[in-house]
Design an enzyme around this catalytic site. Structure first.
Site, PDB file in Angstrom:
ATOM      1  N   CYS A   1      -4.560   6.399  -4.503  1.00 49.43           N
ATOM      2  CA  CYS A   1      -3.791   5.022  -4.465  1.00 49.43           C
ATOM      3  C   CYS A   1      -2.501   5.174  -4.899  1.00 49.43           C
ATOM      4  O   CYS A   1      -2.412   5.587  -5.870  1.00 49.43           O
ATOM      5  CB  CYS A   1      -4.803   3.853  -5.211  1.00 49.43           C
ATOM      6  SG  CYS A   1      -3.861   2.247  -4.971  1.00 49.43           S
TER       7      CYS A   1
ATOM      8  N   GLU B   1     -10.448   0.228  -5.769  1.00 48.26           N
ATOM      9  CA  GLU B   1      -9.481  -0.472  -5.136  1.00 48.26           C
ATOM     10  C   GLU B   1     -10.011  -1.860  -4.896  1.00 48.26           C
ATOM     11  O   GLU B   1     -11.046  -1.810  -4.438  1.00 48.26           O
ATOM     12  CB  GLU B   1      -8.942   0.184  -3.859  1.00 48.26           C
ATOM     13  CG  GLU B   1      -7.793   1.257  -3.931  1.00 48.26           C
ATOM     14  CD  GLU B   1      -7.248   1.360  -2.694  1.00 48.26           C
ATOM     15  OE1 GLU B   1      -6.752   0.581  -2.128  1.00 48.26           O
ATOM     16  OE2 GLU B   1      -6.895   2.692  -2.585  1.00 48.26           O
TER      17      GLU B   1
ATOM     18  N   HIS C   1      -2.724  -4.089 -11.030  1.00 46.11           N
ATOM     19  CA  HIS C   1      -3.235  -2.880 -11.212  1.00 46.11           C
ATOM     20  C   HIS C   1      -3.901  -3.023 -12.744  1.00 46.11           C
ATOM     21  O   HIS C   1      -2.945  -3.625 -13.642  1.00 46.11           O
ATOM     22  CB  HIS C   1      -2.362  -1.714 -11.041  1.00 46.11           C
ATOM     23  CG  HIS C   1      -2.292  -1.403  -9.794  1.00 46.11           C
ATOM     24  ND1 HIS C   1      -3.067  -0.623  -9.109  1.00 46.11           N
ATOM     25  CD2 HIS C   1      -1.379  -1.777  -8.946  1.00 46.11           C
ATOM     26  CE1 HIS C   1      -2.712  -0.662  -7.464  1.00 46.11           C
ATOM     27  NE2 HIS C   1      -1.572  -1.371  -7.797  1.00 46.11           N
TER      28      HIS C   1
ATOM     29  N   CYS D   1       0.973  -1.277   0.013  1.00 43.39           N
ATOM     30  CA  CYS D   1      -0.097  -0.053   0.103  1.00 43.39           C
ATOM     31  C   CYS D   1       0.860   1.247   0.067  1.00 43.39           C
ATOM     32  O   CYS D   1       1.663   1.186   0.762  1.00 43.39           O
ATOM     33  CB  CYS D   1      -0.900   0.021   1.294  1.00 43.39           C
ATOM     34  SG  CYS D   1      -2.025   1.573   1.421  1.00 43.39           S
TER      35      CYS D   1
ATOM     36  N   GLY E   1      -1.258   2.432  -7.137  1.00 42.61           N
ATOM     37  CA  GLY E   1      -2.223   2.627  -8.519  1.00 42.61           C
ATOM     38  C   GLY E   1      -1.498   3.882  -9.058  1.00 42.61           C
ATOM     39  O   GLY E   1      -1.443   3.739 -10.524  1.00 42.61           O
TER      40      GLY E   1
HETATM   41  N1  LIG Z   1      -6.452  -2.214  -2.253  1.00 43.44           N
HETATM   42  C1  LIG Z   1      -5.172  -2.639  -2.683  1.00 43.44           C
HETATM   43  C2  LIG Z   1      -4.249  -2.248  -1.343  1.00 43.44           C
HETATM   44  C3  LIG Z   1      -4.047  -0.867  -0.915  1.00 43.44           C
HETATM   45  C4  LIG Z   1      -3.482   0.079  -1.962  1.00 43.44           C
HETATM   46  C5  LIG Z   1      -3.197   1.583  -1.467  1.00 43.44           C
HETATM   47  N2  LIG Z   1      -4.348   2.283  -1.213  1.00 43.44           N
HETATM   48  C6  LIG Z   1      -2.196   2.403  -1.978  1.00 43.44           C
HETATM   49  O1  LIG Z   1      -1.928   3.514  -1.769  1.00 43.44           O
HETATM   50  O2  LIG Z   1      -1.245   1.750  -2.834  1.00 43.44           O
HETATM   51  C7  LIG Z   1      -5.016  -3.962  -3.220  1.00 43.44           C
HETATM   52  O3  LIG Z   1      -5.883  -4.741  -2.677  1.00 43.44           O
HETATM   53  O4  LIG Z   1      -3.803  -4.477  -3.781  1.00 43.44           O
END
Ligand SMILES: N[C@@H](CCC[C@H](N)C(=O)O)C(=O)O
Length: 286
Positions: free
Chosen positions: A222, A213, A164, A73, A225
């Site tokens: 994100c 997400e 992603h 994250c 992301g």
């Molecule tokens: N939901 C994501 C993990 C969290 C990503 C985060 N918000 C970021 O800032 O990178 C997943 O399940 O891969």
């Protein structure tokens, strides 16, 4: 149990001091409850600061708000760096940590302007690494067509340790994230589900992004992301290696270095409040 709520561009997390125990102090079920915005503290995820090993200072583990455990994250690791600096009482500029994650070792560093710059490691580009069955395992997934919600989308897939799926669009504001996001996340071509980013190219060095997400739904930002989107933008000729990525919660600076192939993400991370968790029994008895 004491916790501190942090946010990085409105992507918010409950941070738990787990430094004296290698196992998270909360279960994924408890994390779901705490992340609930009505019955809990409210957050996009719960992050644990665990002990490191011989190569690292600490380990980060995280549960999404649906209780699943992602590999990494980006916004969360900036929050973790600030949390650790506060716990140690050394909030010095230049302070950096080697943090073990399920996506490898990440290195956040406290910057002079109060932001945190993170060495996010290398991107993974092969279909089997994302993972996706959109094409053969040894091939990259660049501008491939994917049918979602009765529409054909040109997608590029990148893993930053977590998956992603990126689509370049004319106007991010018109994307019906709430309906199309879950269809991407649970599409059969993504065996571990996926995070989904929609990107509008404002200039070759300025992107606008909205995200759905995996395990958390619509969030204000994100970090992984944004990194994956710049990689996708470079691979498709849509953007430069050094870009500002504007998200609903604010901006990140992302650089995909030509020298070492690593991603560098710079952005804010702030403590919101500290509190104590209590359990709330239900008052319904059948
Ligand atoms: N939901 C994501 C993990 C969290 C990503 C985060 N918000 C970021 O800032 O990178 C997943 O399940 O891969």
């Amino acid at each position: 149990m004491e916790f501190t709520k942090y946010q990085g561009l409105g992507n918010d997390f409950i941070l738990v001091d787990n430094r004296h125990n290698a196992i998270p102090l909360l279960s994924s079920k408890e994390a779901i409850k705490l992340c609930d915005r009505h019955f809990g503290i409210g957050a996009d995820g719960v992050i644990f600061a665990l002990p490191g090993d011989e190569n690292t200072d600490y380990t980060m583990r995280i549960f999404n708000s649906d209780g699943s455990e992602p590999q990494m994250c980006g916004n969360g690791i900036r929050c973790l760096a600030r949390f650790l600096a506060k716990l140690e009482g050394i909030e010095t500029v230049g302070k950096s940590y080697r943090i073990q994650t399920l996506a490898g070792i990440m290195i956040p560093r406290l910057e002079e302007d109060g932001q945190v710059k993170v060495d996010m490691g290398n991107p993974f580009l092969l279909a089997k690494e994302i993972p996706t069955t959109l094409t053969k395992g040894e091939e990259k997934v660049v501008n491939q067509f994917l049918e979602v919600g009765g529409q054909s989308w040109s997608v590029t897939c990148v893993s930053m340790g977590n998956p992603h799926c990126i689509t370049f669009v004319d106007n991010v504001a018109t994307i019906p994230l709430e309906t199309i996001g879950p269809m991407f996340e649970h599409h059969a071509v993504f065996p571990e589900r996926t995070n989904t980013e929609f990107i509008e190219v404002v200039r070759s060095d300025y992107l606008k992004m909205r995200v759905w997400e995996r395990g958390a739904g619509i969030t204000l930002a994100c970090g992984t992301g944004a990194c994956a989107s710049v990689v996708a933008g470079v691979l498709t000729g849509n953007c430069d290696r050094l870009c500002t990525v504007e998200l609903p919660g604010g901006c990140l600076t992302i650089e995909w270095s030509e020298q070492d192939n690593r991603l560098y993400m710079t952005g804010p991370a702030e403590a919101v409040f500290t509190g104590v968790m209590r359990t709330t029994p239900t008052n319904c008895k059948e």
